[in-house]
Design a protein around this motif. Structure first.
Motif, PDB file in Angstrom:
ATOM      1  N   LEU A  70       0.846  -1.150  -0.255  1.00  0.00           N
ATOM      2  CA  LEU A  70       0.306   0.084   0.418  1.00  0.00           C
ATOM      3  C   LEU A  70       1.204   1.071  -0.010  1.00  0.00           C
ATOM      4  O   LEU A  70       2.025   1.040   0.941  1.00  0.00           O
ATOM      5  N   TYR A  71       0.510   2.501  -0.642  1.00  0.00           N
ATOM      6  CA  TYR A  71       1.351   3.076  -0.682  1.00  0.00           C
ATOM      7  C   TYR A  71       0.607   4.319  -0.305  1.00  0.00           C
ATOM      8  O   TYR A  71      -0.839   4.548  -0.486  1.00  0.00           O
ATOM      9  N   THR A  72       1.041   5.789  -0.245  1.00  0.00           N
ATOM     10  CA  THR A  72       0.424   6.723   0.528  1.00  0.00           C
ATOM     11  C   THR A  72       1.316   8.348  -0.507  1.00  0.00           C
ATOM     12  O   THR A  72       2.215   7.766  -0.183  1.00  0.00           O
ATOM     13  N   ASP A  98       0.027  -5.174  -8.691  1.00  0.00           N
ATOM     14  CA  ASP A  98      -1.206  -4.216  -8.221  1.00  0.00           C
ATOM     15  C   ASP A  98      -0.799  -4.127  -6.558  1.00  0.00           C
ATOM     16  O   ASP A  98       0.165  -4.754  -6.076  1.00  0.00           O
ATOM     17  N   ALA A  99      -0.666  -2.897  -5.765  1.00  0.00           N
ATOM     18  CA  ALA A  99      -1.026  -2.441  -5.506  1.00  0.00           C
ATOM     19  C   ALA A  99      -1.593  -1.144  -4.849  1.00  0.00           C
ATOM     20  O   ALA A  99      -2.930  -0.710  -5.908  1.00  0.00           O
ATOM     21  N   LEU A 100      -2.469  -0.607  -3.722  1.00  0.00           N
ATOM     22  CA  LEU A 100      -3.196   0.536  -3.370  1.00  0.00           C
ATOM     23  C   LEU A 100      -2.604   1.336  -3.197  1.00  0.00           C
ATOM     24  O   LEU A 100      -1.156   1.228  -2.949  1.00  0.00           O
ATOM     25  N   ILE A 101      -3.267   2.215  -2.945  1.00  0.00           N
ATOM     26  CA  ILE A 101      -2.786   4.076  -2.806  1.00  0.00           C
ATOM     27  C   ILE A 101      -3.972   4.808  -2.044  1.00  0.00           C
ATOM     28  O   ILE A 101      -5.357   4.204  -2.760  1.00  0.00           O
ATOM     29  N   ALA A 102      -3.650   5.129  -1.068  1.00  0.00           N
ATOM     30  CA  ALA A 102      -4.845   5.461   0.348  1.00  0.00           C
ATOM     31  C   ALA A 102      -3.863   6.387   0.675  1.00  0.00           C
ATOM     32  O   ALA A 102      -2.718   7.090   0.808  1.00  0.00           O
ATOM     33  N   GLY A 103      -5.022   7.419   1.416  1.00  0.00           N
ATOM     34  CA  GLY A 103      -4.794   9.015   1.393  1.00  0.00           C
ATOM     35  C   GLY A 103      -5.716   9.806   2.075  1.00  0.00           C
ATOM     36  O   GLY A 103      -6.759   9.612   1.510  1.00  0.00           O
ATOM     37  N   LEU A 104      -5.935  10.483   2.561  1.00  0.00           N
ATOM     38  CA  LEU A 104      -6.965  11.283   3.111  1.00  0.00           C
ATOM     39  C   LEU A 104      -6.519  13.287   1.666  1.00  0.00           C
ATOM     40  O   LEU A 104      -6.234  12.920   1.674  1.00  0.00           O
ATOM     41  N   LEU A 105      -7.856  13.134   2.174  1.00  0.00           N
ATOM     42  CA  LEU A 105      -8.530  14.408   1.146  1.00  0.00           C
ATOM     43  C   LEU A 105      -9.166  14.970   1.653  1.00  0.00           C
ATOM     44  O   LEU A 105      -9.929  14.796   2.127  1.00  0.00           O
ATOM     45  N   LEU A 124     -11.122   8.826   3.296  1.00  0.00           N
ATOM     46  CA  LEU A 124      -9.988   8.363   2.723  1.00  0.00           C
ATOM     47  C   LEU A 124     -10.227   8.293   1.447  1.00  0.00           C
ATOM     48  O   LEU A 124     -11.695   7.028   1.281  1.00  0.00           O
ATOM     49  N   PHE A 125      -9.389   8.058   0.426  1.00  0.00           N
ATOM     50  CA  PHE A 125      -9.956   8.076  -1.005  1.00  0.00           C
ATOM     51  C   PHE A 125      -8.760   6.499  -1.752  1.00  0.00           C
ATOM     52  O   PHE A 125      -7.833   6.382  -0.447  1.00  0.00           O
ATOM     53  N   LEU A 126      -9.220   5.787  -2.175  1.00  0.00           N
ATOM     54  CA  LEU A 126      -8.748   4.449  -2.079  1.00  0.00           C
ATOM     55  C   LEU A 126      -8.435   3.788  -3.711  1.00  0.00           C
ATOM     56  O   LEU A 126      -9.821   4.252  -4.356  1.00  0.00           O
ATOM     57  N   LEU A 127      -7.785   4.293  -4.009  1.00  0.00           N
ATOM     58  CA  LEU A 127      -7.740   3.613  -5.555  1.00  0.00           C
ATOM     59  C   LEU A 127      -6.469   1.869  -5.594  1.00  0.00           C
ATOM     60  O   LEU A 127      -5.747   1.837  -4.533  1.00  0.00           O
ATOM     61  N   SER A 128      -6.719   1.471  -6.860  1.00  0.00           N
ATOM     62  CA  SER A 128      -5.958   0.402  -7.019  1.00  0.00           C
ATOM     63  C   SER A 128      -4.769   0.574  -8.164  1.00  0.00           C
ATOM     64  O   SER A 128      -5.274   1.513  -9.331  1.00  0.00           O
ATOM     65  N   GLY A 129      -2.928   0.151  -8.327  1.00  0.00           N
ATOM     66  CA  GLY A 129      -2.558   1.077  -9.037  1.00  0.00           C
ATOM     67  C   GLY A 129      -1.809  -1.020  -9.717  1.00  0.00           C
ATOM     68  O   GLY A 129      -1.173  -1.363  -9.262  1.00  0.00           O
ATOM     69  N   SER A 130      -1.615  -0.502 -10.718  1.00  0.00           N
ATOM     70  CA  SER A 130      -1.421  -2.176 -11.752  1.00  0.00           C
ATOM     71  C   SER A 130      -0.082  -1.366 -12.349  1.00  0.00           C
ATOM     72  O   SER A 130       0.229  -0.006 -13.270  1.00  0.00           O
ATOM     73  N   SER A 131       0.989  -2.389 -12.251  1.00  0.00           N
ATOM     74  CA  SER A 131       2.443  -1.376 -12.415  1.00  0.00           C
ATOM     75  C   SER A 131       2.569  -2.267 -13.718  1.00  0.00           C
ATOM     76  O   SER A 131       1.908  -2.384 -14.824  1.00  0.00           O
ATOM     77  N   CYS A 132       3.679  -1.401 -14.604  1.00  0.00           N
ATOM     78  CA  CYS A 132       3.574  -1.771 -15.480  1.00  0.00           C
ATOM     79  C   CYS A 132       4.137  -3.196 -16.426  1.00  0.00           C
ATOM     80  O   CYS A 132       5.169  -3.715 -15.870  1.00  0.00           O
TER      81      CYS A 132
END
Length: 509
Positions: free
Chosen positions: A411-413, A453-460, A501-509
């Motif tokens: 998970l990344y922030t 895949d990894a999650l990306i999360a954080g406060l907006l 918290l926003f929550l996104l999934s990121g797919s690696s290249c």
């Protein structure tokens, strides 16, 4: 409170009541308040044992790691327990130090004002941060050096010098700024004609060598990591490229107001007046000189630094004010009967105000009590999210199947603050890293293994949600081939939605 009819029994009762009331307030705060940003960060980093860390020396991280390992829990109340215990010992040491110099009545007054000063009551008194351990070991070192003030015991033995070095080394192992108190002790030796010959004996150098030995893991770690920790702390002192008088005066004003809040007005005003009186008066008792030497360097240095920086923190000089409480106690103990009446009223009013702030503040941070009548969402200035635990994120991610037992989810922030809060909330079920330009110690953790895949999360912010989220997704385009949006994760306060918290999934290249 304390009056002229002092008896040992009365002093003992006052000391017991003061320590008991302060401890009760600390446990109340520990039970109601979640871990703050710095606390969450330290818990998250303490899971990765190291000789030192990017922000601070390692002792506090080691205490957290040991507490979690022994208790099998990272609950805030559990992790704060050793820090509350250290604050009780510090209070007793301050009382003992003040009593040794000025008598039991002065010791009781010093302890009383110390116990209602918000910084020493809460931050250094119970929070999982380096200030509490540093204060404890500085008081131990200062107490061990008190025989120097007695003409019959100036040449203290090597065993005591070793103990002084160990205590001071542990203070340094808690927080770098302890070095300024060490310079204050050296200043005291230089300022006293009778003590200067000690600098030609082995004792002070034994203490210095032991302190350096205790601190050596930090030096080694910095040498192996490009001196990052030393550089980071020095860079925080002066943060503007050019001198801008209005900006720096504004920062100095904020610095003073912060100290006023951390110590509460009576304590700060009387302490500063006592410092001025010391330099003004011709007679300078040795005990006063000793305490002023220990106190003055941190106070002067950090308030001077405020004039060269855009963003200093008001808790930085607190290690200096710590040693002014004994002088404060001495001054109150010498008041005439009419002054004692005013002092009691001032103390009662100050203590009542602190009590109200602690009780209502704790309830509000937990439930939003004070702004609930204003409707939902609460006003923008009602910002308590970073002092709350974000455990709702863990429950939501588990219910959505995005956290699994076993191997931690990457998970990344976007910043270390969100990283700290999310990492603490998710525990060992997520491996958190920071993508931003200021990752702190997250940037020194092993890089995550490449995954699809990894999650990306954080406060907006709760307003302008869509615009901000689109900017976040755009900023991640260079790190991931595809970024997918999930439903935001609600964070509740008092059973009602508060932030998300926003929550996104990121797919690696």
């Amino acid at each position: 409170m304390i009056d002229r009819a002092v008896t040992p029994a009365r002093i003992a009762i006052v000391v017991f009541i003061g320590i008991f009331a302060a401890t009760l307030a600390r446990f109340y705060g520990a039970a109601l308040l979640g871990l703050g940003v710095d606390e969450s960060y330290m818990v998250a980093m303490a899971r990765h044992p190291s000789l030192s860390y990017f922000d601070h020396p390692p002792l506090t991280f080691w205490i957290i790691h040991a507490t979690a390992w022994l208790s099998g829990s990272e609950a805030g109340f559990v992790l704060r327990f050793p820090f509350i215990a250290m604050s009780i010992i510090s209070t007793l040491l301050l009382y003992q130090l003040s009593t040794r110099f000025y008598g039991a009545k002065a010791g009781a007054w010093a302890m009383a004002w110390f116990s209602i000063s918000p910084f020493f009551l809460l931050s250094a008194g119970s929070w999982v941060v380096p200030d509490g351990p540093m204060m404890l070991f500085l008081l131990i070192a200062a107490s061990l050096l008190t025989p120097l003030l007695n003409p019959n015991t100036r040449h203290i033995n090597d065993a005591r010098w070793i103990a002084v070095g160990l205590a001071f080394g542990l203070a340094l192992l808690s927080k770098y700024m302890a070095v300024l108190t060490g310079l204050g002790a050296l200043l005291f030796l230089l300022s006293e004609r009778e003590l200067r010959p000690l600098l030609r004996t082995r004792g002070p150098y034994i203490a210095g060598a032991i302190a350096l030995l205790v601190f050596s893991p930090v030096i080694w770690w910095n040498a192996m990591n490009g001196w990052q920790s030393f550089g980071f702390q020095l860079s925080r002192s002066v943060t503007s490229a050019s001198f801008d008088l209005p900006v720096h005066l504004l920062n100095s004003g904020r610095m003073f107001l912060g100290q006023l809040a951390y110590l509460q007005p009576v304590t700060l005003i009387v302490c500063l007046w006592l410092v001025v009186r010391f330099f003004r008066d011709g007679e300078k008792p040795e005990a006063d000189r000793y305490l002023l030497c220990l106190a003055i360097i941190p106070i002067i240095v950090f308030n001077a630094v405020a004039l060269l920086s855009r963003n200093t923190l008001p808790h930085w000089p607190m290690a200096g004010y710590l040693f002014l409480f004994s002088l404060l106690g001495s001054w109150f103990a010498k008041l005439k009967p009419s002054g004692i009446v005013i002092a009691k009223r001032a103390f009662t009013a100050s203590a009542a105000l602190i009590l109200i702030v602690v009780v209502l503040g704790g309830l509000h941070f937990k439930t939003g009590l004070l702004t609930r009548p204003l409707g939902s969402p609460p006003p923008r200035w009602d910002e308590t999210i970073r002092a709350m635990d974000w455990f709702d994120a863990k429950d939501t991610l588990i219910s959505r199947g995005l956290l699994q037992e076993g191997e931690p989810t990457p998970l990344y922030t976007l910043n270390w603050i969100d990283g700290a809060k999310i990492s603490y909330a998710l525990g060992d079920q997520a491996d958190v890293r920071v993508l931003g330009s200021d990752p702190r110690h997250f940037g020194l953790l092993p890089k995550l293994a490449p995954k699809s895949d990894a999650l990306i999360a954080g406060l907006l912010p709760y307003d302008d949600w869509e615009t901000r989220l689109n900017r976040v997704r755009a900023s991640l385009a260079g790190s991931f081939c595809e970024v997918t949006r999930h439903e935001p994760i609600p964070i509740n306060r008092g059973g009602a939605p508060y932030r998300a918290l926003f929550l996104l999934s990121g797919s690696s290249c």
